[in-house]
Design an enzyme around this catalytic site. Structure first.
Site: not given
Ligand code: CTP
Length: 397
Positions: A207-209, A274
């Site tokens: 995943g990402n932030r 994102a």
């Protein structure tokens, strides 16, 4: 201010939930609204008229007359943009359903020319009594906008349905129903937000932030400008405050592609998500067990939603993308503008303090084929307002 110059007439009836009306008045006044309040005699047992008049900055109307001066009930209903009765007690509900007129609040209701909305507050058994159900159906038939009651702890100590909605929810209900702008009325807007999660096995993902905050703020702002908004979001803690925003929850880049491409009829598209650029080439059926010191994962490129939408963009459709960069910001953003056939790219750089994923603030520049417009560091809400205003101006050109 969201409610500048808006006139709200608030009716308070005898219910323990009247304490929430105090908080509601504060929210309305802070948002720039002018608030006048009518109370029934029973409401005085729950909240003090002095508190109400101090917070609303207006005298409180309770009786037909004050100091031998008649309180003109017709005028009050004509003055207001909306008449909201919150809390609406069981007793006042019954009187409204039957056209009774034994106090000032009811006289204002019966003569009001503005829209009327109510936020009921009752104990669960009262709320489920056939007479309450019948009366609610009756006032709905009269055209009154009835807010949903909430589920939770009640004054009786019981838990169940009948709680008056929270002040923030009533505030949003008023904004949504009576005070949206009409600038984008009839226009459909598609916004993507948040991160994507790419499954590795049944318990793990890449995943990402991204928090989703920027995309949610953009969706809300478009909605307040009158647009029909579809928000496609990856996993996030953010929520939408307006029922009218259509929200589609997705998890992976592939899901996001599918959800966005089923909404390609939008007039304005803002891809803020994102999206993962790569996803595990194979998703393991079972949890992967710890074995060797080095573990390698094969990744496959995901579909680029923005690029695809740019490749099939129709005449008159406006397409905006984001670029979060850490170096060569302007050059990278300009490259994305061209490669993805976007009408503009909203650039934020991780080198700017206060900009980026998890923050509540952002510092943006908007780039199109002709120029770059830069904005100061601001809250994400203000950044969203700047973005939406920019797009509205571009679309109008
Ligand atoms: N985007 C998309 N689908 C993807 C990847 C990106 O729709 N699979 C969109 C993003 O929502 C954003 C824009 O493309 O509006 C740019 O995303 P970004 O991650 O900054 O750029 P990438 O094209 O992925 O390029 P790179 O990661 O190499 O910077």
């Amino acid at each position: 201010m969201l409610l500048r110059n808006k006139k709200i007439l608030l009716g308070i009836t005898g219910s323990i939930a009247a304490y929430k009306s105090i908080l509601l008045i504060r929210l309305l006044v802070k948002a720039g609204a002018e608030v006048k309040v009518i109370m029934t005699a029973a409401a005085k047992n729950f909240v003090s008229p002095l508190v109400i008049s101090t917070l609303s900055k207006n005298k409180v109307y309770i009786d037909w007359q004050d100091n031998h001066e008649w309180n003109n009930h017709v005028e009050l209903g004509r003055w207001a943009d909306v008449f909201l009765i919150a809390p609406l007690s069981c007793n006042t509900l019954a009187k409204m359903a039957n056209g009774n007129c034994d106090n000032l609040l009811l006289a204002v209701y019966l003569s009001a020319t503005c829209p009327v909305a109510v936020a009921p507050a009752m104990d669960e058994d009262m709320w489920h009594h056939p007479s309450a159900k019948k009366n609610i159906a009756q006032i709905k038939e009269f055209g009154i906008n009835v807010m949903q009651v909430a589920n939770g702890e009640l004054a009786s100590g019981l838990f169940g349905e009948g709680r008056m909605a929270e002040p923030e929810d009533i505030f949003n209900f008023l904004v949504e129903n009576y005070f949206r702008s009409t600038i984008l009325k009839g226009k459909k807007v598609l916004v993507s937000a948040g991160p994507t999660y790419e499954a590795i096995d049944p318990v793990r993902f890449i995943g990402n932030r991204s928090s989703g905050k920027m995309g949610f703020a953009i969706a809300k702002t478009f909605y307040l400008q009158g647009a029909d908004v579809v928000l496609v979001t990856g996993p996030t803690h953010e929520t939408v405050s307006y029922n009218g925003i259509k929200i589609i929850h997705v998890e992976s880049a592939n899901d996001m592609f599918d959800a966005c491409t089923t909404n390609i009829d939008a007039n304005i598209i803002v891809m803020c998500a994102a999206v993962a650029d790569y996803t595990p080439a194979v998703v393991a059926d079972q949890k992967i067990k710890k074995q060797d010191d080095l573990f390698q994962l094969s990744l496959a490129k995901t579909k680029d939603v923005l690029k695809y939408l740019g490749s099939i963009k129709k005449q008159g459709q406006y397409l905006a993308g984001f670029a979060l960069e850490t170096e060569n910001e302007l050059a990278n953003a300009t490259k994305k503008l061209k490669e993805k056939n976007a009408d503009c790219i909203i650039l934020n750089s991780l080198n700017d303090e206060g900009a980026g994923f998890t923050k509540d603030t952002n510092k943006i520049s908007i780039i199109n084929a002709k120029e770059t417009v830069s904005f100061e560091l601001s809250s994400k809400k203000e950044a969203a307002e700047n973005i939406v205003e920019y797009i509205i101006n571009q679309v109008a050109k």
